[in-house]
Scaffold this motif. Structure first.
Motif, PDB file in Angstrom:
ATOM      1  N   ARG A   4       0.852  -1.181   0.000  1.00 27.59           N
ATOM      2  CA  ARG A   4       0.000   0.000   0.000  1.00 27.59           C
ATOM      3  C   ARG A   4       0.890   1.235   0.000  1.00 27.59           C
ATOM      4  NH1 ARG A   4      -2.448  -3.625   3.985  1.00 27.59           N
ATOM      5  NH2 ARG A   4      -1.224  -2.542   5.566  1.00 27.59           N
ATOM      6  N   PRO A   6       2.116   4.656   0.922  1.00 23.56           N
ATOM      7  CA  PRO A   6       1.815   5.535   2.059  1.00 23.56           C
ATOM      8  C   PRO A   6       1.244   6.881   1.604  1.00 23.56           C
ATOM      9  CG  PRO A   6       4.073   4.717   2.182  1.00 23.56           C
ATOM     10  CD  PRO A   6       3.537   4.322   0.843  1.00 23.56           C
ATOM     11  N   SER A 163     -10.724  -0.129  -3.020  1.00 27.54           N
ATOM     12  CA  SER A 163      -9.426   0.202  -2.439  1.00 27.54           C
ATOM     13  C   SER A 163      -8.642   1.252  -3.232  1.00 27.54           C
ATOM     14  CB  SER A 163      -8.586  -1.070  -2.272  1.00 27.54           C
ATOM     15  OG  SER A 163      -8.448  -1.713  -3.515  1.00 27.54           O
ATOM     16  N   VAL A 167     -10.093   6.075   0.881  1.00 22.47           N
ATOM     17  CA  VAL A 167      -9.081   5.929   1.927  1.00 22.47           C
ATOM     18  C   VAL A 167      -9.814   6.054   3.258  1.00 22.47           C
ATOM     19  CG1 VAL A 167      -7.003   6.992   2.939  1.00 22.47           C
ATOM     20  CG2 VAL A 167      -7.275   6.922   0.458  1.00 22.47           C
ATOM     21  N   ARG A 211      -6.058   1.749   1.871  1.00 18.32           N
ATOM     22  CA  ARG A 211      -5.137   2.442   2.778  1.00 18.32           C
ATOM     23  C   ARG A 211      -5.893   2.978   3.994  1.00 18.32           C
ATOM     24  NH1 ARG A 211      -2.095   6.182  -1.377  1.00 18.32           N
ATOM     25  NH2 ARG A 211      -4.213   6.255  -2.197  1.00 18.32           N
ATOM     26  N   ASP A 233      -0.919   3.148   7.276  1.00 21.74           N
ATOM     27  CA  ASP A 233      -0.446   3.450   5.922  1.00 21.74           C
ATOM     28  C   ASP A 233      -0.170   4.928   5.692  1.00 21.74           C
ATOM     29  OD1 ASP A 233      -0.788   0.733   5.225  1.00 21.74           O
ATOM     30  OD2 ASP A 233      -2.933   1.075   4.904  1.00 21.74           O
TER      31      ASP A 233
END
Ligand code: PGA
Length: 253
Positions: A4, A6, A163, A167, A211, A233
């Motif tokens: 994932r 950041p 996804s 977020v 995330r 994340d």
């Protein structure tokens, strides 16, 4: 295991007029060395979205534009609200939905959060869905229940793998703008739980890929410890995102 990317998202809240916002985003952009290891988002007030957006486009900074709220109707007699179409016209990519200050001071509920999420996604805006418990809920051991209800209510009817387009931010209310910071391992645990809830709703793959940020007093001094936690994340940052120096050091954690 999904990797994932950041994210560091700055929530400027009700700070910075249009000119000050441009100065701040320039200061941030000029300090970044074009590294794309971290996705960087700034969320200025509505009144500065246009000027910040134009600056981002002109100066080609690797920074995405986000708003702090969105209404669920496209247009109409809704004094004081901002429609998803209006945000799209300003090239806004992300939008914070359900921030605890909206829930606390402006009557936001899981139901209205859900409507905003549907509208945002329907217009191709990427929501940053905020969840988190207050002090009383934490102290009475209800953190996971509260957060699960916020996730389930907020995501109701949002099917499939979101996804790439949504977020989540876990922000314990008692740690926002206060001197208190959640212990990284505790924040990690709650986020692991959030991932489980997402998995039960939308499947394990979505849960692994989505995330989930932590928010609440994230600062240069605690960011690297938080980012060591496997489930965290990135961060949704209030106070420290108003200083270019601090925010850049968060991005370069
Ligand atoms: P803070 O705010 O970093 O100032 O605690 C976080 C937030 O409200 O998103």
């Amino acid at each position: 295991m999904a990797t994932r990317k950041p994210m560091m998202a700055g929530n400027w809240k009700m700070h910075k007029n249009a000119a000050e916002a441009v100065d701040l985003v320039r200061a941030i952009g000029n300090d970044l060395d074009g590294s794309t290891a971290v996705e960087v988002v700034v969320c200025p007030p509505f009144t500065a979205l246009k000027s910040v957006g134009v600056t981002l486009e002109y100066d080609k900074y690797e920074i995405k534009l986000g708003a702090q709220n969105v209404f669920w109707e496209d247009e109409g007699a809704y004094t004081g609200e901002i429609s998803p179409l209006m945000l799209k016209q300003l090239d806004v990519e992300y939008v914070i939905v359900g921030h605890s200050e909206r829930r606390q001071f402006f009557g936001e509920t899981n139901d209205t959060v859900n409507k905003r999420l549907h509208a945002a996604l329907g217009h191709g805006l990427k929501p940053i869905l905020c969840v988190g418990e207050n002090l009383e809920e934490r102290e009475s051991g209800r953190t996971t229940d509260v957060v699960a209800a916020q996730i389930k209510g907020g995501l109701a009817g949002i099917d499939g793998d979101f996804s790439e387009s949504l977020v989540i931010a876990y922000e314990p209310i008692w740690a926002i703008g206060t001197g208190r910071v959640a212990k990284p391992e505790d924040a990690n645990e709650v986020i692991r739980h959030i991932r489980e809830v997402v998995g039960s709703l939308n499947g394990a793959e979505t849960a692994q890929k989505v995330r989930i940020l932590y928010g609440g007093r994230v600062k240069p001094g605690n960011v690297s410890r938080l980012m060591e936690e496997p489930e965290i994340d990135g961060a949704l940052v209030g106070g420290a995102s108003l200083s270019a120096e601090d925010f850049v050091s968060l991005i370069k954690y």
